[in-house]
Design an enzyme around this catalytic site. Structure first.
Site, short mmCIF file in Angstrom:
data_model
loop_
_atom_site.label_atom_id
_atom_site.label_comp_id
_atom_site.label_asym_id
_atom_site.label_seq_id
_atom_site.Cartn_x
_atom_site.Cartn_y
_atom_site.Cartn_z
N CYS A 1 0.25 4.03 2.70
CA CYS A 1 0.48 3.47 3.94
C CYS A 1 2.01 3.67 4.24
O CYS A 1 2.32 4.24 5.33
CB CYS A 1 0.20 2.06 4.19
SG CYS A 1 -1.34 1.33 3.84
N CYS B 1 0.96 -1.13 0.06
CA CYS B 1 -0.01 -0.07 0.00
C CYS B 1 0.86 1.28 0.12
O CYS B 1 1.60 1.47 0.96
CB CYS B 1 -1.09 0.10 1.34
SG CYS B 1 -1.77 1.42 1.70
#
Length: 171
Positions: free
Chosen positions: A98, A95
């Site tokens: 993230c 991600c």
């Protein structure tokens, strides 16, 4: 190696079917019908520069970061039984957003010091807690206090948003 003979049918520009005998695999691979467009060479797309050139992404190992790792098996002990508010970052290695907020979570852990604890939970490795708390989007940051979920922030948000959220729950 056994010999192979195949009949290959093609269409000519005059729409008449023509037949050609192909006797080897090499001939079969190299044969292109008359109307087939020649294969284009693979072209790598040009690198596009983003208009926001000052944006940096960071990938950090959770083992060496200020916010420690937490798993399904350690979640109750480290988060729910903590005497201070706990910030939990639900993330995954694939991600991009993230990885963008990972340094912010580490900065918050250092800035708030002993007032809070910060942990990172990899949702790929520990899906149980993520499912229990209904994590459907990552990154998701949750604040726990006295074993209760107090607040949730979804998405890559600025440092100030996370800091304001934490300040509500620190004494």
């Amino acid at each position: 190696m056994a010999s192979m003979t195949a009949l290959v049918a093609t269409t000519t520009p005059h729409c008449k079917a023509s037949h050609r005998a192909v006797t080897s695999q090499a001939q079969a691979r190299s044969f292109t019908p008359a109307l087939q467009k020649p294969a284009r060479a693979a072209v790598r797309p040009a690198l596009r520069l983003n208009s926001r050139r000052n944006v940096k992404t960071y990938a950090q190992d959770t083992e060496t970061a200020a916010a420690g790792p937490v798993t399904d098996s350690t979640f109750e002990e480290l988060v729910l039984k903590s005497p201070v508010p706990v910030l939990v970052d639900f993330w995954a290695p694939w991600c991009g957003p993230c990885r963008m907020i990972a340094p912010l979570v580490d900065e918050l852990a250092v800035a708030f010091g002993d007032k809070i604890k910060a942990y990172k939970l990899n949702t790929d490795e520990s899906p149980g807690v993520a499912t229990e708390y209904g994590i459907r989007s990552i990154p998701t940051v949750m604040v726990f206090k006295n074993g209760q979920k107090m607040d949730t922030v979804i998405g890559a948000v600025p440092y100030s948003t996370l800091a304001q959220t934490l300040e509500k729950y620190t004494d």
